[in-house]
Design a protein around this motif. Structure first.
Motif, PDB file in Angstrom:
ATOM      1  N   ALA A   8      20.928  23.813   9.948  1.00 52.48           N
ATOM      2  CA  ALA A   8      22.320  24.229   9.768  1.00 52.48           C
ATOM      3  C   ALA A   8      22.526  25.664  10.236  1.00 52.48           C
ATOM      4  O   ALA A   8      23.529  25.983  10.897  1.00 52.48           O
ATOM      5  N   ALA A   9      21.562  26.529   9.916  1.00 52.05           N
ATOM      6  CA  ALA A   9      21.674  27.932  10.315  1.00 52.05           C
ATOM      7  C   ALA A   9      21.661  28.095  11.828  1.00 52.05           C
ATOM      8  O   ALA A   9      22.417  28.902  12.387  1.00 52.05           O
ATOM      9  N   SER A  10      20.812  27.319  12.506  1.00 48.90           N
ATOM     10  CA  SER A  10      20.693  27.453  13.963  1.00 48.90           C
ATOM     11  C   SER A  10      21.960  27.029  14.687  1.00 48.90           C
ATOM     12  O   SER A  10      22.171  27.413  15.844  1.00 48.90           O
ATOM     13  N   ALA A  11      22.802  26.251  13.997  1.00 47.23           N
ATOM     14  CA  ALA A  11      24.058  25.823  14.617  1.00 47.23           C
ATOM     15  C   ALA A  11      25.135  26.896  14.556  1.00 47.23           C
ATOM     16  O   ALA A  11      26.116  26.832  15.304  1.00 47.23           O
ATOM     17  N   VAL A  12      24.967  27.881  13.674  1.00 47.89           N
ATOM     18  CA  VAL A  12      25.985  28.918  13.520  1.00 47.89           C
ATOM     19  C   VAL A  12      25.460  30.318  13.794  1.00 47.89           C
ATOM     20  O   VAL A  12      26.242  31.266  13.912  1.00 47.89           O
ATOM     21  N   ILE A  13      24.133  30.458  13.889  1.00 43.85           N
ATOM     22  CA  ILE A  13      23.519  31.763  14.134  1.00 43.85           C
ATOM     23  C   ILE A  13      22.421  31.597  15.173  1.00 43.85           C
ATOM     24  O   ILE A  13      21.679  30.615  15.146  1.00 43.85           O
ATOM     25  N   GLY A  14      22.330  32.557  16.091  1.00 52.78           N
ATOM     26  CA  GLY A  14      21.230  32.513  17.042  1.00 52.78           C
ATOM     27  C   GLY A  14      21.614  32.010  18.418  1.00 52.78           C
ATOM     28  O   GLY A  14      22.808  31.861  18.729  1.00 52.78           O
ATOM     29  N   PRO A  15      20.637  31.716  19.264  1.00 50.68           N
ATOM     30  CA  PRO A  15      20.875  31.366  20.671  1.00 50.68           C
ATOM     31  C   PRO A  15      21.782  30.153  20.859  1.00 50.68           C
ATOM     32  O   PRO A  15      22.660  30.166  21.724  1.00 50.68           O
ATOM     33  N   ILE A  16      21.555  29.088  20.084  1.00 52.37           N
ATOM     34  CA  ILE A  16      22.374  27.882  20.243  1.00 52.37           C
ATOM     35  C   ILE A  16      23.829  28.183  19.928  1.00 52.37           C
ATOM     36  O   ILE A  16      24.736  27.796  20.683  1.00 52.37           O
ATOM     37  N   ALA A  17      24.062  28.879  18.824  1.00 55.52           N
ATOM     38  CA  ALA A  17      25.430  29.212  18.427  1.00 55.52           C
ATOM     39  C   ALA A  17      26.091  30.139  19.443  1.00 55.52           C
ATOM     40  O   ALA A  17      27.276  29.986  19.761  1.00 55.52           O
ATOM     41  N   ASN A  18      25.333  31.106  19.979  1.00 53.92           N
ATOM     42  CA  ASN A  18      25.898  32.042  20.949  1.00 53.92           C
ATOM     43  C   ASN A  18      26.286  31.343  22.244  1.00 53.92           C
ATOM     44  O   ASN A  18      27.337  31.617  22.830  1.00 53.92           O
ATOM     45  N   ARG A  19      25.442  30.437  22.708  1.00 53.74           N
ATOM     46  CA  ARG A  19      25.710  29.733  23.960  1.00 53.74           C
ATOM     47  C   ARG A  19      26.753  28.635  23.801  1.00 53.74           C
ATOM     48  O   ARG A  19      27.370  28.203  24.778  1.00 53.74           O
ATOM     49  N   ALA A  20      26.963  28.177  22.561  1.00 56.95           N
ATOM     50  CA  ALA A  20      27.881  27.059  22.319  1.00 56.95           C
ATOM     51  C   ALA A  20      29.322  27.407  22.684  1.00 56.95           C
ATOM     52  O   ALA A  20      30.120  26.517  22.992  1.00 56.95           O
ATOM     53  N   HIS A  21      29.661  28.699  22.668  1.00 54.89           N
ATOM     54  CA  HIS A  21      31.038  29.098  22.992  1.00 54.89           C
ATOM     55  C   HIS A  21      31.394  28.802  24.446  1.00 54.89           C
ATOM     56  O   HIS A  21      32.552  28.499  24.749  1.00 54.89           O
ATOM     57  N   GLY A  22      30.413  28.876  25.338  1.00 52.20           N
ATOM     58  CA  GLY A  22      30.710  28.646  26.741  1.00 52.20           C
ATOM     59  C   GLY A  22      29.999  27.460  27.347  1.00 52.20           C
ATOM     60  O   GLY A  22      30.162  27.164  28.529  1.00 52.20           O
ATOM     61  N   ASP A  23      29.199  26.768  26.548  1.00 54.42           N
ATOM     62  CA  ASP A  23      28.421  25.629  27.043  1.00 54.42           C
ATOM     63  C   ASP A  23      28.619  24.466  26.079  1.00 54.42           C
ATOM     64  O   ASP A  23      28.128  24.487  24.948  1.00 54.42           O
ATOM     65  N   PHE A  24      29.314  23.432  26.539  1.00 61.23           N
ATOM     66  CA  PHE A  24      29.631  22.304  25.673  1.00 61.23           C
ATOM     67  C   PHE A  24      28.373  21.538  25.255  1.00 61.23           C
ATOM     68  O   PHE A  24      28.326  20.965  24.158  1.00 61.23           O
ATOM     69  N   THR A  25      27.368  21.527  26.100  1.00 61.30           N
ATOM     70  CA  THR A  25      26.115  20.853  25.744  1.00 61.30           C
ATOM     71  C   THR A  25      25.451  21.540  24.563  1.00 61.30           C
ATOM     72  O   THR A  25      24.947  20.887  23.644  1.00 61.30           O
ATOM     73  N   MET A  26      25.464  22.870  24.565  1.00 62.78           N
ATOM     74  CA  MET A  26      24.918  23.613  23.443  1.00 62.78           C
ATOM     75  C   MET A  26      25.778  23.408  22.191  1.00 62.78           C
ATOM     76  O   MET A  26      25.256  23.333  21.074  1.00 62.78           O
ATOM     77  N   HIS A  27      27.076  23.320  22.397  1.00 66.01           N
ATOM     78  CA  HIS A  27      27.962  23.028  21.267  1.00 66.01           C
ATOM     79  C   HIS A  27      27.596  21.688  20.636  1.00 66.01           C
ATOM     80  O   HIS A  27      27.530  21.559  19.408  1.00 66.01           O
ATOM     81  N   MET A  28      27.340  20.684  21.482  1.00 67.06           N
ATOM     82  CA  MET A  28      27.006  19.361  20.968  1.00 67.06           C
ATOM     83  C   MET A  28      25.636  19.364  20.285  1.00 67.06           C
ATOM     84  O   MET A  28      25.420  18.642  19.309  1.00 67.06           O
TER      85      MET A  28
END
Length: 263
Positions: A56-76
């Motif tokens: 849960a934390a990795s989805a809102v904090i860290g590399p995945i969360a940071n990249r999710a704003h501009g990368d839909f794959t990371m968001h998913m």
């Protein structure tokens, strides 16, 4: 200047990570404290809880969360971690059971009455839980809500909180690990589960063909495939637990404990 900005960002990430670490620590403390008066809390549940919280934390904090704003794959990827894998692992860790055996009798009874309330009876119904979970995802990805949350911190936090809570409620409405006052039959849950998995799979295909506003086609295709196959992988675990519980509940029980001796 850049180095100072990096240090500031790292400090912010650590501060945001603190609540998740405290939840892991509190769970371990509660398990160890209650071992003095009850049966030893299984080590595997500590592991499930810790990994679930970290997912849960990795989805809102860290590399995945940071990249999710501009990368839909990371968001998913974050969606699968926050809305599916983390709720499943946390549910298996049986946090309500641990809370009930940690608190005194007075507070345990209050929580038990709350779980038996009309509100939880409605929310824990598999159909309602499915509407909150899968229905919420359809609303997120087929309307302008996805783009709107990229421009509003409050909306962004709300959506992520909803994704986790809806995922958790859906999970515990299907498999019973913790005390569940309002239990439904396996047939009823099984039917709803089939429709829920179908709705999730259809949505992933819809995203593949019709990307949310502002999402490039190639990212939507990659995200849709990840949602489909990644979701299936997690669903297999959920289905396995559900079927195992159904088997245990329905198998014939022996009427005699006698075992012949062959000496």
């Amino acid at each position: 200047m850049m180095e100072g900005s990096m240090h500031q960002e790292t400090g912010t990430q650590l501060v945001l990570m603190l609540p998740f670490l405290l939840m892991i620590g509190a769970y371990i403390w509660a398990g160890m404290i209650t071992n003095r008066h009850y049966k030893t809390w299984p080590v595997t549940r500590y592991v499930f809880w810790a990994v679930g919280i970290l997912c849960a934390a990795s989805a809102v904090i860290g590399p995945i969360a940071n990249r999710a704003h501009g990368d839909f794959t990371m968001h998913m990827t974050g969606h699968l971690l926050l809305g599916m894998l983390a709720p499943l692992l946390i549910a298996i860790a049986a946090p309500i059971t641990l809370i009930l055996r940690t608190l005194n009798v007075k507070w345990s009874r209050r929580i038990s009455r709350l779980l038996k309330s009309r509100f939880f009876q409605v929310v824990s119904d598999p159909v309602v839980a499915t509407l909150l979970n899968v229905g919420g995802l359809w609303l997120l990805y087929t309307t302008d809500l996805y783009m709107a949350m990229q421009h509003s911190i409050a909306l962004h936090v709300f959506v992520h909180l909803h994704v986790f809570l809806a995922g958790y409620i859906f999970t515990v409405s299907m498999i019973y690990i913790d005390p569940t006052p309002h239990q439904r039959s396996y047939i009823y849950r099984g039917i709803v589960l089939v429709f829920a998995l179908g709705g999730h799979g259809i949505l992933s295909k819809y995203i593949y063909a019709y990307p949310p506003a502002g999402i490039p086609q190639e990212q939507a295709e990659a995200g849709g495939m990840l949602m489909y196959y990644g979701g299936d992988a997690i669903d297999i675990v959920l289905i396995t637990i559900f079927c195992y519980q159904w088997y245990k509940a329905s198998r014939p029980r022996t009427t005699s404990t006698y075992q012949p001796q062959y000496n």
